[in-house]
Scaffold this motif. Sequence first.
Motif, mmCIF file in Angstrom:
data_model
loop_
_atom_site.group_PDB
_atom_site.id
_atom_site.type_symbol
_atom_site.label_atom_id
_atom_site.label_comp_id
_atom_site.label_asym_id
_atom_site.label_seq_id
_atom_site.Cartn_x
_atom_site.Cartn_y
_atom_site.Cartn_z
ATOM 1 N N UNK A 75 -12.255 11.196 16.402
ATOM 2 C CA UNK A 75 -11.506 11.091 17.653
ATOM 3 C C UNK A 75 -10.149 10.447 17.360
ATOM 4 N N UNK A 76 -9.250 10.543 18.305
ATOM 5 C CA UNK A 76 -7.941 9.899 18.179
ATOM 6 C C UNK A 76 -8.118 8.393 18.015
ATOM 7 N N UNK A 77 -9.037 7.829 18.742
ATOM 8 C CA UNK A 77 -9.315 6.397 18.660
ATOM 9 C C UNK A 77 -9.826 6.018 17.266
ATOM 10 N N UNK A 78 -10.708 6.828 16.708
ATOM 11 C CA UNK A 78 -11.229 6.559 15.363
ATOM 12 C C UNK A 78 -10.113 6.637 14.325
ATOM 13 N N UNK A 79 -9.197 7.589 14.502
ATOM 14 C CA UNK A 79 -8.050 7.698 13.586
ATOM 15 C C UNK A 79 -7.192 6.441 13.661
ATOM 16 N N UNK A 80 -6.953 5.957 14.866
ATOM 17 C CA UNK A 80 -6.172 4.729 15.044
ATOM 18 C C UNK A 80 -6.856 3.541 14.369
ATOM 19 N N UNK A 81 -8.170 3.478 14.488
ATOM 20 C CA UNK A 81 -8.935 2.388 13.872
ATOM 21 C C UNK A 81 -8.823 2.466 12.355
ATOM 22 N N UNK A 82 -8.951 3.657 11.797
ATOM 23 C CA UNK A 82 -8.848 3.815 10.340
ATOM 24 C C UNK A 82 -7.474 3.353 9.853
ATOM 25 N N UNK A 83 -6.425 3.773 10.533
ATOM 26 C CA UNK A 83 -5.072 3.371 10.142
ATOM 27 C C UNK A 83 -4.933 1.856 10.221
ATOM 28 N N UNK A 84 -5.395 1.268 11.310
ATOM 29 C CA UNK A 84 -5.305 -0.178 11.480
ATOM 30 C C UNK A 84 -6.081 -0.912 10.386
ATOM 31 N N UNK A 85 -7.299 -0.469 10.119
ATOM 32 C CA UNK A 85 -8.108 -1.111 9.081
ATOM 33 C C UNK A 85 -7.482 -0.942 7.697
ATOM 34 N N UNK A 86 -6.922 0.221 7.431
ATOM 35 C CA UNK A 86 -6.280 0.449 6.134
ATOM 36 C C UNK A 86 -5.124 -0.517 5.932
ATOM 37 N N UNK A 87 -4.323 -0.736 6.986
ATOM 38 C CA UNK A 87 -3.206 -1.683 6.883
ATOM 39 C C UNK A 87 -3.714 -3.108 6.686
ATOM 40 N N UNK A 88 -4.777 -3.468 7.381
ATOM 41 C CA UNK A 88 -5.339 -4.815 7.236
ATOM 42 C C UNK A 88 -5.910 -5.022 5.841
ATOM 43 N N UNK A 89 -6.590 -4.017 5.321
ATOM 44 C CA UNK A 89 -7.161 -4.124 3.975
ATOM 45 C C UNK A 89 -6.052 -4.228 2.941
ATOM 46 N N UNK A 90 -5.000 -3.420 3.096
ATOM 47 C CA UNK A 90 -3.867 -3.485 2.177
ATOM 48 C C UNK A 90 -3.238 -4.870 2.205
ATOM 49 N N UNK A 91 -3.032 -5.407 3.397
ATOM 50 C CA UNK A 91 -2.449 -6.742 3.520
ATOM 51 C C UNK A 91 -3.338 -7.795 2.877
ATOM 52 N N UNK A 92 -4.642 -7.665 3.033
ATOM 53 C CA UNK A 92 -5.578 -8.613 2.440
ATOM 54 C C UNK A 92 -5.507 -8.569 0.920
ATOM 55 N N UNK A 93 -5.455 -7.373 0.377
ATOM 56 C CA UNK A 93 -5.357 -7.223 -1.077
ATOM 57 C C UNK A 93 -4.029 -7.781 -1.568
ATOM 58 N N UNK A 94 -2.944 -7.439 -0.880
ATOM 59 C CA UNK A 94 -1.623 -7.939 -1.271
ATOM 60 C C UNK A 94 -1.560 -9.461 -1.209
ATOM 61 N N UNK A 95 -2.197 -10.055 -0.205
ATOM 62 C CA UNK A 95 -2.184 -11.508 -0.043
ATOM 63 C C UNK A 95 -2.924 -12.206 -1.179
ATOM 64 N N UNK A 96 -3.825 -11.499 -1.825
ATOM 65 C CA UNK A 96 -4.582 -12.070 -2.934
ATOM 66 C C UNK A 96 -3.737 -12.152 -4.197
ATOM 67 N N UNK A 97 -2.483 -11.640 -4.127
ATOM 68 C CA UNK A 97 -1.589 -11.620 -5.276
ATOM 69 C C UNK A 97 -2.285 -10.975 -6.463
#
Length: 172
Positions: A134-156
């Motif tokens: 669904x459109x909502x599921x796509x939005x969730x995937x994008x949001x989670x992907x950005x959060x995961x990327x930020x978490x990994x980046x924050x770990x240096x």
Amino acid sequence: MKRDQGDVHMERKDEALTATVSYSIFALARSHRALAAQLLREINLFAGQEIMLMYLWNNDGQSQQSLGRSIGLDHSTVAKSMKRLEEAGLVTRTRSNQDGRVTLVYLTETGRNLEAKVNDIWKELEQITTRGLTSSECDIIVSLAHRITASIDAADAPFGVSSVPPIIKEDI
């Protein structure tokens, strides 16, 4: 045929592995990249080259260093990719008049003419990737992907992992 205890134990270990977020990301990235490579092969591009071209379509004439920073790739990877794109006649590289150490990358007419084809391929890739969501599921995937990327980046993390800003094009 009867399965032995070792097979059952290995299946449980495999299930535990495949149930992790990290393995799921690995499997998703592998499948997505393979499909992108298959689709891009039709226009003689390798997966990843289209991303560089997209950034150039948005901002032609930028430095290789700036391009690498935007995409989150190291200098040698960008230089190698630019060499291939140049050999394919899609870009030209020149030294900056202001600073001879800086290499500027410009699209050729052939490179500019690929934009519509790449956009069509990305539309198809997006449709296949999100089929059944669904459109909502796509939005969730994008949001989670950005959060995961930020978490990994924050770990240096090692190897210079950095945030990669999304490509925003209304027609993709």
